[in-house]
Design a protein around this motif. Structure first.
Motif, PDB file in Angstrom:
ATOM      1  N   ALA A 122      41.878  49.733  41.118  1.00  0.00           N
ATOM      2  CA  ALA A 122      41.078  48.722  41.814  1.00  0.00           C
ATOM      3  C   ALA A 122      41.723  48.284  43.124  1.00  0.00           C
ATOM      4  CB  ALA A 122      40.868  47.512  40.911  1.00  0.00           C
ATOM      5  N   GLN A 123      43.036  48.475  43.252  1.00  0.00           N
ATOM      6  CA  GLN A 123      43.730  48.044  44.467  1.00  0.00           C
ATOM      7  C   GLN A 123      43.624  49.058  45.608  1.00  0.00           C
ATOM      8  OE1 GLN A 123      44.839  44.876  44.127  1.00  0.00           O
ATOM      9  NE2 GLN A 123      44.094  45.164  42.031  1.00  0.00           N
ATOM     10  N   SER A 125      42.238  51.224  48.617  1.00  0.00           N
ATOM     11  CA  SER A 125      41.280  50.927  49.691  1.00  0.00           C
ATOM     12  C   SER A 125      40.069  51.851  49.660  1.00  0.00           C
ATOM     13  CB  SER A 125      41.986  51.049  51.052  1.00  0.00           C
ATOM     14  OG  SER A 125      42.495  52.363  51.229  1.00  0.00           O
ATOM     15  N   VAL A 127      38.200  52.554  47.041  1.00  0.00           N
ATOM     16  CA  VAL A 127      37.152  52.160  46.099  1.00  0.00           C
ATOM     17  C   VAL A 127      36.227  51.132  46.747  1.00  0.00           C
ATOM     18  CG1 VAL A 127      38.661  52.583  44.129  1.00  0.00           C
ATOM     19  CG2 VAL A 127      38.458  50.269  45.035  1.00  0.00           C
ATOM     20  N   GLU A 131      32.920  48.806  42.736  1.00  0.00           N
ATOM     21  CA  GLU A 131      33.789  49.527  41.816  1.00  0.00           C
ATOM     22  C   GLU A 131      35.049  48.720  41.519  1.00  0.00           C
ATOM     23  OE1 GLU A 131      34.294  53.061  44.117  1.00  0.00           O
ATOM     24  OE2 GLU A 131      32.894  54.222  42.891  1.00  0.00           O
ATOM     25  N   LYS A 132      35.580  48.080  42.548  1.00  0.00           N
ATOM     26  CA  LYS A 132      36.782  47.267  42.358  1.00  0.00           C
ATOM     27  C   LYS A 132      36.529  46.147  41.363  1.00  0.00           C
ATOM     28  CE  LYS A 132      40.240  44.519  44.812  1.00  0.00           C
ATOM     29  NZ  LYS A 132      40.813  44.141  46.121  1.00  0.00           N
ATOM     30  N   LYS A 133      35.431  45.447  41.526  1.00  0.00           N
ATOM     31  CA  LYS A 133      35.104  44.347  40.620  1.00  0.00           C
ATOM     32  C   LYS A 133      34.952  44.849  39.192  1.00  0.00           C
ATOM     33  CE  LYS A 133      31.832  40.549  39.930  1.00  0.00           C
ATOM     34  NZ  LYS A 133      30.627  39.855  40.455  1.00  0.00           N
ATOM     35  N   ASP A 166      43.665  38.450  38.394  1.00  0.00           N
ATOM     36  CA  ASP A 166      42.777  39.200  39.300  1.00  0.00           C
ATOM     37  C   ASP A 166      41.325  38.779  39.130  1.00  0.00           C
ATOM     38  OD1 ASP A 166      44.908  40.602  40.327  1.00  0.00           O
ATOM     39  OD2 ASP A 166      44.608  42.359  39.048  1.00  0.00           O
TER      40      ASP A 166
END
Length: 305
Positions: A122-123, A125, A127, A131-133, A166
């Protein structure tokens, strides 16, 4: 081989011996009795053969099952080792793809590694925000499940604290601050279970640093949630960063960076610049390391270095 076994079984005395002991197979000398008895012979022989085949199949299944249990145990250990190897080498995308096959695992040691991999992914760049959420929320659930499976798993406590923090980025400052004590409790529990883990020690230092460095408007929100704000200072944060460095020298570029930032906050520019320079020179093995490099470089430039 199996056909030969069945043939030997068919020609052995056992079927006829069993038939003679069957009370319904009485001998009849009347016409037509021979065919009737033969029919019974055939049916009984088929039944015995089928029973024998079933017995052989069950035996084979049990042997395969026993083998599978041993294999699964070995595979689980190999899986953890491979996951740790990929993590340590910064192969985030490979690790994510690898562990995607084991999302249904019931093993706490595998589940927290999945949480870590999802969080690391998720960290990146590359994504998308959506998708990160998704990955951040899923990472929290994997860590939570790991704790449910084994409350004594120190790494599950650590990664649940990280993932819960997070998630706070998506649920507002009130939720984030409200979860602060829960997060700290999990970090402290992780240290109780494994006092030598430098990463968890660093995370508690980061917890103190964030509260000490909290903007005034966040402090105002925090005052409505707590009877008193957490007593956090840069001196306390520095102690934990120093402990993490002592536990595992140069283990983490971010710890080096925050050692330097803590010294700067305490007006010790000499030591502050020393540790920030070390963070800048740390070998970049992950995208997070690259972000640390950039922040360290910006700080050094702003101070004429």
């Amino acid at each position: 081989m199996f056909t030969n076994l069945v043939q030997r079984f068919m020609h052995s005395p056992l079927p006829r011996l069993v038939i003679r002991r069957n009370p319904r197979a009485s001998i009849n000398t009347t016409p037509g009795a021979k065919a009737h008895v033969y029919g019974k012979f055939t049916l009984l022989e088929k039944g015995i053969v089928l029973s024998s085949l079933s017995f052989l199949a069950i035996t084979a299944f049990r042997r395969r099952r026993q083998h599978a249990v041993v294999h699964a145990s070995i595979k689980a250990e190999d899986l953890k080792e491979q996951a740790d190897y990929l993590h340590e080498n910064g192969d985030t995308e490979k690790l994510y793809a690898f562990l995607s096959q084991y999302k249904e695992s019931e093993d706490a040691e595998i589940l927290w590694r999945i949480a870590r991999a999802w969080r690391d992914m998720a960290q990146l760049s590359t994504v998308t925000p959506a998708e990160k959420k998704r990955m951040i929320y899923e990472s929290r659930e994997f860590a939570k499940k790991a704790l449910e499976k084994d409350e004594l798993c120190w790494a599950a406590h650590k990664w649940y604290g990280v993932c819960l923090s997070d998630v706070g980025d998506y649920e507002g400052i009130k939720v984030k601050i409200g979860n602060a004590y829960i997060i700290k409790d999990h970090f402290q529990r992780a240290i109780e279970l494994n006092p030598k883990d430098a990463t968890t020690i660093h995370l508690i230092g980061l917890w103190y640093y964030m509260f000490a460095d909290m903007p005034w408007y966040q402090k105002k929100i925090a005052s409505t949630l707590f009877a008193a704000l957490p007593p956090a200072t840069f001196e306390e944060a520095l102690v934990y960063f120093q402990m993490a460095e002592a536990a595992d020298p140069n283990f983490y570029s971010k710890n080096l960076l925050y050692l330097g930032k803590s010294y700067l906050k305490l007006k010790n520019n000499e030591l502050g610049l020393f540790w920030i320079s070390k963070a800048k020179d740390y070998p970049a093995r992950s995208e997070e390391d690259q972000q640390v490099h950039k922040e360290a470089s910006d700080i050094l430039k702003s101070m004429g270095r």
